[in-house]
Write a protein that holds these residues in place. Structure first.
Motif, PDB file in Angstrom:
ATOM      1  N   LEU A   1      -8.110  -6.305   0.620  1.00 48.25           N
ATOM      2  CA  LEU A   1      -9.036  -5.648  -0.306  1.00 48.25           C
ATOM      3  C   LEU A   1      -8.231  -4.731  -1.221  1.00 48.25           C
ATOM      4  N   LEU A   2      -8.399  -4.901  -2.529  1.00 51.73           N
ATOM      5  CA  LEU A   2      -7.646  -4.105  -3.495  1.00 51.73           C
ATOM      6  C   LEU A   2      -8.619  -3.434  -4.454  1.00 51.73           C
ATOM      7  N   ASP A   3      -8.666  -2.105  -4.416  1.00 56.85           N
ATOM      8  CA  ASP A   3      -9.648  -1.342  -5.181  1.00 56.85           C
ATOM      9  C   ASP A   3      -8.966  -0.601  -6.327  1.00 56.85           C
ATOM     10  N   GLU A   4      -9.073  -1.136  -7.542  1.00 61.92           N
ATOM     11  CA  GLU A   4      -8.549  -0.475  -8.740  1.00 61.92           C
ATOM     12  C   GLU A   4      -7.083  -0.072  -8.563  1.00 61.92           C
ATOM     13  N   VAL A   5      -6.253  -1.013  -8.094  1.00 59.02           N
ATOM     14  CA  VAL A   5      -4.886  -0.647  -7.703  1.00 59.02           C
ATOM     15  C   VAL A   5      -3.983  -0.341  -8.888  1.00 59.02           C
ATOM     16  N   THR A   6      -4.381  -0.704 -10.106  1.00 57.37           N
ATOM     17  CA  THR A   6      -3.511  -0.429 -11.261  1.00 57.37           C
ATOM     18  C   THR A   6      -4.027   0.713 -12.134  1.00 57.37           C
ATOM     19  N   THR A   7      -5.166   1.304 -11.784  1.00 62.24           N
ATOM     20  CA  THR A   7      -5.724   2.396 -12.593  1.00 62.24           C
ATOM     21  C   THR A   7      -4.771   3.581 -12.625  1.00 62.24           C
ATOM     22  N   GLY A   8      -4.494   4.074 -13.821  1.00 60.27           N
ATOM     23  CA  GLY A   8      -3.634   5.241 -13.968  1.00 60.27           C
ATOM     24  C   GLY A   8      -2.154   4.929 -14.040  1.00 60.27           C
ATOM     25  N   LEU A   9      -1.780   3.661 -13.896  1.00 62.34           N
ATOM     26  CA  LEU A   9      -0.368   3.289 -13.967  1.00 62.34           C
ATOM     27  C   LEU A   9       0.005   2.924 -15.400  1.00 62.34           C
ATOM     28  N   ASP A  10       1.275   3.133 -15.755  1.00 62.00           N
ATOM     29  CA  ASP A  10       1.767   2.687 -17.049  1.00 62.00           C
ATOM     30  C   ASP A  10       1.636   1.172 -17.167  1.00 62.00           C
ATOM     31  N   LEU A  11       1.540   0.670 -18.400  1.00 61.88           N
ATOM     32  CA  LEU A  11       1.302  -0.756 -18.604  1.00 61.88           C
ATOM     33  C   LEU A  11       2.396  -1.615 -17.984  1.00 61.88           C
ATOM     34  N   SER A  12       3.656  -1.193 -18.106  1.00 66.04           N
ATOM     35  CA  SER A  12       4.743  -1.987 -17.536  1.00 66.04           C
ATOM     36  C   SER A  12       4.662  -2.015 -16.014  1.00 66.04           C
ATOM     37  N   VAL A  13       4.261  -0.880 -15.421  1.00 67.88           N
ATOM     38  CA  VAL A  13       4.114  -0.809 -13.967  1.00 67.88           C
ATOM     39  C   VAL A  13       2.913  -1.642 -13.525  1.00 67.88           C
ATOM     40  N   GLN A  14       1.819  -1.590 -14.303  1.00 65.94           N
ATOM     41  CA  GLN A  14       0.657  -2.431 -14.021  1.00 65.94           C
ATOM     42  C   GLN A  14       1.067  -3.897 -13.945  1.00 65.94           C
ATOM     43  N   ALA A  15       1.862  -4.337 -14.922  1.00 66.49           N
ATOM     44  CA  ALA A  15       2.280  -5.739 -14.960  1.00 66.49           C
ATOM     45  C   ALA A  15       3.080  -6.108 -13.718  1.00 66.49           C
ATOM     46  N   ASP A  16       3.945  -5.190 -13.277  1.00 59.52           N
ATOM     47  CA  ASP A  16       4.744  -5.456 -12.074  1.00 59.52           C
ATOM     48  C   ASP A  16       3.852  -5.587 -10.840  1.00 59.52           C
ATOM     49  N   VAL A  17       2.867  -4.683 -10.700  1.00 60.40           N
ATOM     50  CA  VAL A  17       1.979  -4.713  -9.539  1.00 60.40           C
ATOM     51  C   VAL A  17       1.127  -5.987  -9.553  1.00 60.40           C
ATOM     52  N   LEU A  18       0.610  -6.363 -10.727  1.00 60.44           N
ATOM     53  CA  LEU A  18      -0.222  -7.570 -10.827  1.00 60.44           C
ATOM     54  C   LEU A  18       0.593  -8.822 -10.509  1.00 60.44           C
ATOM     55  N   GLU A  19       1.820  -8.876 -10.985  1.00 61.85           N
ATOM     56  CA  GLU A  19       2.674 -10.032 -10.690  1.00 61.85           C
ATOM     57  C   GLU A  19       2.978 -10.091  -9.195  1.00 61.85           C
ATOM     58  N   LEU A  20       3.150  -8.926  -8.575  1.00 70.34           N
ATOM     59  CA  LEU A  20       3.377  -8.871  -7.128  1.00 70.34           C
ATOM     60  C   LEU A  20       2.170  -9.418  -6.377  1.00 70.34           C
ATOM     61  N   ILE A  21       0.970  -9.045  -6.796  1.00 68.61           N
ATOM     62  CA  ILE A  21      -0.246  -9.540  -6.134  1.00 68.61           C
ATOM     63  C   ILE A  21      -0.334 -11.055  -6.248  1.00 68.61           C
ATOM     64  N   LYS A  22      -0.050 -11.590  -7.423  1.00 69.46           N
ATOM     65  CA  LYS A  22      -0.075 -13.048  -7.610  1.00 69.46           C
ATOM     66  C   LYS A  22       0.958 -13.741  -6.730  1.00 69.46           C
ATOM     67  N   GLU A  23       2.136 -13.146  -6.651  1.00 69.79           N
ATOM     68  CA  GLU A  23       3.201 -13.741  -5.837  1.00 69.79           C
ATOM     69  C   GLU A  23       2.825 -13.746  -4.357  1.00 69.79           C
ATOM     70  N   ILE A  24       2.246 -12.638  -3.881  1.00 70.12           N
ATOM     71  CA  ILE A  24       1.834 -12.546  -2.481  1.00 70.12           C
ATOM     72  C   ILE A  24       0.780 -13.597  -2.166  1.00 70.12           C
ATOM     73  N   GLN A  25      -0.180 -13.763  -3.072  1.00 74.49           N
ATOM     74  CA  GLN A  25      -1.245 -14.734  -2.826  1.00 74.49           C
ATOM     75  C   GLN A  25      -0.691 -16.155  -2.791  1.00 74.49           C
ATOM     76  N   ARG A  26       0.249 -16.447  -3.673  1.00 77.35           N
ATOM     77  CA  ARG A  26       0.861 -17.790  -3.694  1.00 77.35           C
ATOM     78  C   ARG A  26       1.625 -18.053  -2.400  1.00 77.35           C
ATOM     79  N   GLU A  27       2.365 -17.059  -1.940  1.00 81.10           N
ATOM     80  CA  GLU A  27       3.231 -17.257  -0.773  1.00 81.10           C
ATOM     81  C   GLU A  27       2.452 -17.260   0.535  1.00 81.10           C
ATOM     82  N   LEU A  28       1.466 -16.365   0.663  1.00 78.21           N
ATOM     83  CA  LEU A  28       0.817 -16.143   1.949  1.00 78.21           C
ATOM     84  C   LEU A  28      -0.590 -16.717   2.027  1.00 78.21           C
ATOM     85  N   SER A  29      -1.160 -17.159   0.904  1.00 81.02           N
ATOM     86  CA  SER A  29      -2.515 -17.738   0.852  1.00 81.02           C
ATOM     87  C   SER A  29      -3.560 -16.802   1.466  1.00 81.02           C
TER      88      SER A  29
END
Length: 280
Positions: free
Chosen positions: A198-226
């Motif tokens: 469960l992820l609740d507004e995990v990028t709110t308040g982060l800089d745009l570049s940091v947001q992109a890193d966190v979102l890419e991490l979430i996508k990578e985790i979902q791909r790897e671990l399903s």
């Protein structure tokens, strides 16, 4: 193919209200003042929410502040008690039991073994004065781990996965940036291999570049671990990037739901249309 057999969780008619309700607002045809009863002033933070989450799926929940999406997430993680409704989890007993009715001990077991949670504010998900490794160890101990070497290995693995330098694994999160704190939260939530995250507004308040890193991490985790995920956001651009299906909430209710691409290409509700046009 998505069937009832591959459901991770099932939520039925869940509501959270503050007040005693009256004959007016218990009528299904009642017209509320946004999410408040005009007669008895009962506030409906969430009203009659139902949805399924399939194995390996990312479900997005989007809506403005006060729409009820964070309240829903808190109920799913047992941080708040619902007023009504049922919640079934396949990883607990194959969805036979309404887990809202379980004992506090059983709910802790589900939190420790089946669910992972990443809060908007890392203060709620981390002990800021403990090291990152100690935060992960706390989660592992709660889920039954006792071997120090094994816990260290797991901690190193997931801190590495979220790009936290292992040279800083004994630093407390209070010394980290907001983006690093969120990544430590994600590592902690993943450490017990939960089938649902469960992820609740995990990028709110982060800089745009940091947001992109966190979102890419979430996508990578979902791909790897399903892992099955529920991602809450007020930003439809984030939902668009991550989610297979989307629910749109307004004033405590689900006003539209469906495949994310369909909602983006053909929004039906005026509020959803406004959201979609804002990212075009």
């Amino acid at each position: 193919m998505k069937t009832a057999d591959n459901l991770a969780i099932s939520v039925s008619n869940v509501s959270k209200f503050y007040g005693d309700r009256c004959s007016y607002c218990t009528d299904p045809e009642a017209r509320l003042n946004r999410n408040m009863c005009p007669e008895c002033h009962t506030v409906f933070a969430c009203s009659d929410i139902s949805f399924d989450l399939h194995n390996g799926e990312i479900l997005g929940i989007v809506g403005e502040s006060g729409s009820g999406k964070s309240t829903l997430m808190k109920m799913l993680y047992f941080d708040q008690v619902p007023s009504e409704g049922a919640y079934r989890i396949a990883g607990f007993d194959g969805r036979r039991t309404d887990v809202f009715g379980l004992s506090s001990q059983a709910k802790r077991q589900i939190r420790n073994e089946i669910l992972g949670m990443v809060y908007q504010n890392p203060v709620y998900g981390l002990k800021m004065d403990f090291s990152s490794m100690s935060n992960i160890a706390e989660k592992l101990i709660a889920s039954g781990s006792r071997h120090v070497g094994g816990m260290t290995e797991v901690g190193d693995h997931f801190l590495g996965k979220v790009n936290i330098p292992l040279s800083r694994k004994f630093d407390p999160p209070k010394n980290f940036s907001g983006g690093m704190q969120q990544r430590v939260q994600i590592a902690k939530a993943l450490s017990n291999h939960p089938p649902v995250l469960l992820l609740d507004e995990v990028t709110t308040g982060l800089d745009l570049s940091v947001q992109a890193d966190v979102l890419e991490l979430i996508k990578e985790i979902q791909r790897e671990l399903s892992i099955s995920m529920i991602v809450v956001s007020h930003d439809l651009a984030i939902i668009r990037m991550l989610c297979d299906r989307t629910m749109v909430m307004l004033d405590g209710r689900v006003i539209e739901s469906g495949i994310t691409d369909q909602i983006l290409e053909d929004p039906q509700h005026a509020y959803t249309q406004q959201l979609v046009y804002s990212i075009l």
